[in-house]
Design a protein around this motif. Structure first.
Motif, short mmCIF file in Angstrom:
data_model
loop_
_atom_site.label_atom_id
_atom_site.label_comp_id
_atom_site.label_asym_id
_atom_site.label_seq_id
_atom_site.Cartn_x
_atom_site.Cartn_y
_atom_site.Cartn_z
N ILE A 181 0.85 -1.19 0.00
CA ILE A 181 0.00 0.00 0.00
C ILE A 181 0.90 1.25 0.00
O ILE A 181 1.80 1.36 0.83
N TYR A 182 0.62 2.15 -0.92
CA TYR A 182 1.37 3.40 -0.99
C TYR A 182 0.43 4.53 -0.61
O TYR A 182 -0.57 4.79 -1.29
N VAL A 183 0.76 5.17 0.51
CA VAL A 183 -0.10 6.21 1.08
C VAL A 183 0.28 7.55 0.46
O VAL A 183 1.36 8.10 0.72
N LEU A 184 -0.61 8.04 -0.41
CA LEU A 184 -0.34 9.26 -1.16
C LEU A 184 -1.15 10.44 -0.63
O LEU A 184 -2.23 10.25 -0.06
N LEU A 185 -0.70 11.58 -0.84
CA LEU A 185 -1.31 12.87 -0.46
C LEU A 185 -2.38 12.85 0.63
O LEU A 185 -2.06 12.80 1.80
N GLN A 186 -3.67 12.84 0.26
CA GLN A 186 -4.68 13.00 1.31
C GLN A 186 -4.72 11.83 2.27
O GLN A 186 -5.10 11.97 3.44
N ALA A 187 -4.30 10.66 1.79
CA ALA A 187 -4.27 9.49 2.69
C ALA A 187 -3.25 9.70 3.81
O ALA A 187 -3.44 9.21 4.92
N ALA A 188 -2.18 10.43 3.50
CA ALA A 188 -1.17 10.69 4.53
C ALA A 188 -1.77 11.50 5.69
O ALA A 188 -1.38 11.32 6.84
N PHE A 189 -2.73 12.38 5.37
CA PHE A 189 -3.43 13.11 6.43
C PHE A 189 -4.14 12.12 7.35
O PHE A 189 -4.05 12.21 8.58
N ALA A 190 -4.85 11.17 6.73
CA ALA A 190 -5.62 10.20 7.52
C ALA A 190 -4.72 9.28 8.34
O ALA A 190 -5.13 8.77 9.38
N PHE A 191 -3.50 9.08 7.87
CA PHE A 191 -2.57 8.19 8.57
C PHE A 191 -1.78 8.90 9.66
O PHE A 191 -1.05 8.26 10.40
N LYS A 192 -1.92 10.23 9.77
CA LYS A 192 -1.24 10.93 10.86
C LYS A 192 -1.84 10.49 12.18
O LYS A 192 -3.06 10.30 12.30
N LYS A 193 -0.98 10.33 13.19
CA LYS A 193 -1.44 9.82 14.49
C LYS A 193 -2.60 10.61 15.06
O LYS A 193 -3.55 10.05 15.60
N GLU A 194 -2.55 11.93 14.92
CA GLU A 194 -3.57 12.77 15.53
C GLU A 194 -4.88 12.77 14.74
O GLU A 194 -5.90 13.25 15.22
N ASN A 195 -4.85 12.23 13.52
CA ASN A 195 -6.05 12.29 12.67
C ASN A 195 -6.76 10.95 12.49
O ASN A 195 -7.96 10.92 12.19
N ALA A 196 -6.04 9.86 12.63
CA ALA A 196 -6.55 8.55 12.20
C ALA A 196 -7.93 8.23 12.80
O ALA A 196 -8.82 7.74 12.09
N LEU A 197 -8.09 8.48 14.08
CA LEU A 197 -9.35 8.10 14.72
C LEU A 197 -10.38 9.22 14.78
O LEU A 197 -11.57 8.97 14.98
N THR A 198 -9.92 10.45 14.61
CA THR A 198 -10.85 11.58 14.72
C THR A 198 -11.38 12.04 13.35
O THR A 198 -12.45 12.63 13.27
N ASN A 199 -10.64 11.76 12.31
CA ASN A 199 -11.04 12.18 10.96
C ASN A 199 -12.33 11.45 10.54
O ASN A 199 -12.36 10.22 10.49
N ASP A 200 -13.37 12.19 10.27
CA ASP A 200 -14.62 11.54 9.84
C ASP A 200 -15.12 12.15 8.53
O ASP A 200 -16.32 12.09 8.22
N ARG A 201 -14.20 12.66 7.75
CA ARG A 201 -14.60 13.23 6.45
C ARG A 201 -15.03 12.13 5.50
O ARG A 201 -14.48 11.03 5.52
N VAL A 202 -16.01 12.42 4.68
CA VAL A 202 -16.40 11.48 3.63
C VAL A 202 -16.27 12.19 2.28
O VAL A 202 -16.41 13.40 2.18
#
Lengths: 139, 82
Positions: free
Chosen positions: A37-58
């Motif tokens: 899996i290659y985590v590109l641009l916006q996915a990197a935001f979701a993979f940040k520690k502070e965002n992974a569980l709080t991010n609820d964007r669709v």
């Protein structure tokens, strides 16, 4: 027999698409596929520690976001991070953070991202992996 | 196997995945298959419509023998032999 390979270019930072990716990873795990899996641009935001569980964007059908998220909860669907984790436990899954994408979101080292991430890499590795894969997906 | 034969079948391993949606039952089957020996029978209980199509295909790919599916009240009982 050599395992089949799945190469996933993961661009999305949205939980709807990340959940879909998690479902596909489950299918790959059931079949013992090797997954890169290659985590590109916006996915990197979701993979940040502070965002992974709080991010609820669709990303899509945004006007029904509350209904969508409530349905996931009702169906006891695992959070995408859990689905990814399960796949990693069951088959060979490697998660690479694109170095450029990391920097875009102020993630400069592996420790800035959730523990699912294995390393930070350049696009050359993605190209090689994509060439070798039996299945290529962009989500 | 026909329904009567399946109903008589005694599975060495039963996996109850009725509380999960796709791909939960498939992953539960994958986890459990390692706990039985070659030749033994496993049943997967699933309320997920997709699972009854997924398990036979999964069996073909992994070299297991799909034996058949029984429709119970609100769920499926899917049999396979390792």
């Amino acid at each position: 027999m050599e395992n089949k390979k799945l190469c996933l270019a993961l661009y999305t930072g949205s939980v709807d698409k990340l959940t879909a990716a998690g479902v596909i990873l489950g299918g790959a795990a059931a079949e013992d596929m090797d997954v890169e899996i290659y985590v590109l641009l916006q996915a990197a935001f979701a993979f940040k520690k502070e965002n992974a569980l709080t991010n609820d964007r669709v990303a899509e059908i945004t006007d029904k976001k509350d209904e969508f998220l409530a349905s996931l909860k009702r169906l006891e669907a695992p959070h995408w991070t859990e689905a990814f984790k399960t796949a990693k436990e069951m088959t060979n899954v490697k998660i690479h953070i694109c170095g450029f994408a990391g920097k875009v979101w102020n993630g400069f080292k592996l420790d800035d991202f959730i523990d699912l991430a294995d390393d930070i890499c350049g696009i050359g590795e993605y190209m090689t992996s994509a060439e070798e894969a039996d299945i290529n997906l962009f989500i | 196997m026909n329904s009567e034969e399946l109903a008589q079948l005694k599975a060495e391993k039963s996996v109850d995945a009725r509380g999960t949606s796709c791909p939960g039952p498939l992953l539960a089957a994958k986890k459990a298959i390692g706990q039985i020996e070659k030749g033994q029978v496993m049943e997967v209980l699933s309320a997920d419509e997709g699972t009854r199509r997924d398990i036979p295909k999964w069996c073909t790919k992994k070299g297991y023998e799909y034996l058949g599916t029984l429709e119970e009240a609100g769920f499926y009982k899917i049999f396979l032999r390792k």
